[in-house]
Scaffold this motif. Structure first.
Motif, PDB file in Angstrom:
ATOM      1  N   PRO A  15       0.834  -1.207   0.000  1.00  0.00           N
ATOM      2  CA  PRO A  15       0.000   0.000   0.000  1.00  0.00           C
ATOM      3  C   PRO A  15       0.867   1.255   0.000  1.00  0.00           C
ATOM      4  CG  PRO A  15       0.060  -0.983   2.181  1.00  0.00           C
ATOM      5  CD  PRO A  15       0.761  -1.929   1.264  1.00  0.00           C
ATOM      6  N   LYS A  24       2.800  -1.974   6.407  1.00  0.00           N
ATOM      7  CA  LYS A  24       2.741  -2.407   5.012  1.00  0.00           C
ATOM      8  C   LYS A  24       2.327  -3.871   4.908  1.00  0.00           C
ATOM      9  CE  LYS A  24       6.183   0.652   3.005  1.00  0.00           C
ATOM     10  NZ  LYS A  24       7.559   0.779   2.569  1.00  0.00           N
ATOM     11  N   GLN A  28      -0.887  -5.545   3.210  1.00  0.00           N
ATOM     12  CA  GLN A  28      -0.637  -6.347   2.012  1.00  0.00           C
ATOM     13  C   GLN A  28      -1.052  -7.805   2.201  1.00  0.00           C
ATOM     14  OE1 GLN A  28       3.355  -6.006   0.457  1.00  0.00           O
ATOM     15  NE2 GLN A  28       2.872  -7.233  -1.346  1.00  0.00           N
ATOM     16  N   ARG A  33      -7.744  -3.843   7.354  1.00  0.00           N
ATOM     17  CA  ARG A  33      -8.085  -2.803   6.395  1.00  0.00           C
ATOM     18  C   ARG A  33      -8.454  -1.555   7.181  1.00  0.00           C
ATOM     19  NH1 ARG A  33      -5.725  -5.388   3.274  1.00  0.00           N
ATOM     20  NH2 ARG A  33      -6.485  -6.464   1.436  1.00  0.00           N
TER      21      ARG A  33
END
Length: 419
Positions: A15, A24, A28, A33
RNA sequence: CGGGGUGUAGCGCAGCUUGGUAGCGCGGCUGGUUUGGGACCAGUAGGUCGUAGGUUCGAAUCCUAUCACCCCGACCA
């Protein structure tokens, strides 16, 4: 579990808005989220890691006689006014009114609620000592949330509280928690240290912090050769010096960065006095209850663990935290009935051996699956294709090495169970 | 709250300086060929360019305001 019923949401690219490696990789790998700044949804694979952490904490706390409860997330202002913290706490305490114009806040910590609970239930020294904990969502309206779940506004914390009729009992219990925490962080397989700390906003006399040592940590620690020491606040006081570099020179201590994952406090009578939590003693005199409180940042531990355990391919979970022990990757199982049946058979046998396994039954190329599970950091990987099905064996690959080995199934179970 | 940066397709980005009505890679869907470390071909869907106003014949592009997100600092577990 099978991926067809245990969805994973990995991303091909890292991201753009994440800075540190754990943030990250958590995005990923599809563990979390973002909903908004400092607030994250936990997806199945992420939640599974949380469960692992929670269970380790539960087991160790139960072992020292601490029992689990659950308190309301939204708290009435009256209690906070009673303790005096409604005015002290500042904007970090998120406040709001209900439909009757009554003040409430989202719980950043639970001293008020539990003190209220205990003062109503306990009236004699005979009912003490008492140890309770909860694992629940906390909310602190951080000035600047950052680094994913590392400094989130909404997070999961384990908070335990102890109640005593005298200081000696509190002192002894404090040491028991200190030991239990040491056991917890050892079982979590993290590289950590314990430092002397300031008790800050929570209040009380003595306190220790547990830090995971990592360069991306936000806290400055000053440690001796054996990595024991103090946090910066204490060092400033002890060496009468504000500048970090001067303190390092003056003290000769080693400077390390730490992620605070646990904090234990001796609260003493701070809350029992302001909130009038009293008991009767043996000589029929009355005293305010002696209290301790003990926190562990559950969601923060997830990030801290990744900071300490990753490589170029992704996360490398310590055995204790990995969402699954083993991943079974079938090659072309969707198109090859024999491979599918054989994979299913191996899966069943591993399940029967009590191995926590995820079976990747997606219709994807082998390379894609391997990349995903390396990103997700599962320690053991089993690969089954046409060859393995014909030879009645499996290929094994460790997360830590690139090479693969063939195994008969019983030998494999032995190997996995041992490691 | 001060300083810096970014908002364009699900994800990663280009286009903006110099206005002419939106593109690339990955991903999705359909069909086919493939298949032991992120396959290939063909087709296809998907965007009020963060939002609102303004300038202009015309705005992703210029101006103003505003919102969101990221980073540094102060603060904090």
């Amino acid at each position: 579990m099978k991926v067809s019923t245990f969805p994973i949401f990995t991303l091909k690219d890292a991201p753009a808005d994440a800075e540190i490696i754990s943030h990250k990789l958590m995005i990923q790998s599809g563990m979390i989220r973002k909903l908004s700044s400092g607030q994250y949804s936990w997806l199945p694979i992420g939640l599974k890691v949380i469960s692992k952490i929670e269970n380790i904490i539960r087991n160790e706390l139960n072992a020292i006689g601490c029992r689990e409860i659950l308190m309301p997330f939204i708290q009435p202002a009256e209690l906070w006014k009673e303790s005096g913290r409604w005015d002290q706490y500042g904007p970090e305490l998120l406040r709001f009114k209900d439909r009757n114009d009554r003040d409430f806040c989202f719980g950043p910590t639970f001293e008020e609620v539990i003190t209220d609970l205990i003062r109503n239930e306990v009236s004699s020294y005979k009912q003490l000592p008492l140890n309770l904990f909860q694992i629940s969502t906390k909310f602190r309206d951080e000035i600047r949330p950052r680094f994913g779940v590392m400094r989130a506004r909404e997070f999961i914390m384990k908070d335990a509280y102890s109640f005593h009729s005298n200081q000696k009992c509190l002192d002894e219990t404090y040491d028991i928690y200190k030991l239990a925490y040491t056991n917890i962080f050892k079982k979590l397989m993290l590289d950590f240290t314990i430092v002397d700390a300031d008790s800050g906003n929570i209040g009380g006399s003595k306190s220790n912090e547990f830090h995971v040592i990592a360069d991306t940590g936000e806290d400055d620690l000053l440690l001796d050769e054996s990595l024991n020491g103090m946090n910066l606040e204490i060092a400033k006081i002890k060496y009468s010096e504000d500048d970090l570099n001067k303190i390092i020179k003056k003290s000769g201590l080693i400077h390390k960065k730490g992620i605070e994952v646990g904090h234990i406090f001796k609260l003493g009578k701070k809350y029992s006095e302001s909130m009038k939590a009293k008991i009767t003693l043996k000589d029929s005199s009355m005293t305010n209850i002696f209290m301790g409180c003990y926190g562990i940042g559950v969601t923060r531990i997830v990030a801290a663990a990744i900071e300490q355990n990753h490589d170029d391919s992704g996360i490398v979970w310590p055995q204790s935290l990995s969402p699954f022990q083993v991943v079974l990757i079938e090659i072309d199982g969707a198109k090859n009935e024999q491979v599918r049946m054989y994979s299913q058979k191996i899966y069943n046998e591993l399940c029967a051996s009590n191995i926590d396994i995820i079976y990747d039954d997606r219709d994807l190329k082998m390379g894609s699956k391997i990349k995903d599970w390396e990103l997700l950091g599962i320690p053991h990987m089993i690969i089954i294709g046409k060859k393995e099905t014909e030879n009645n064996n499996v290929v094994y690959k460790s997360r830590l090495s690139k090479d693969k080995k063939e195994f008969a199934l019983d030998k494999l179970i032995e190997k996995i169970s041992k490691s």
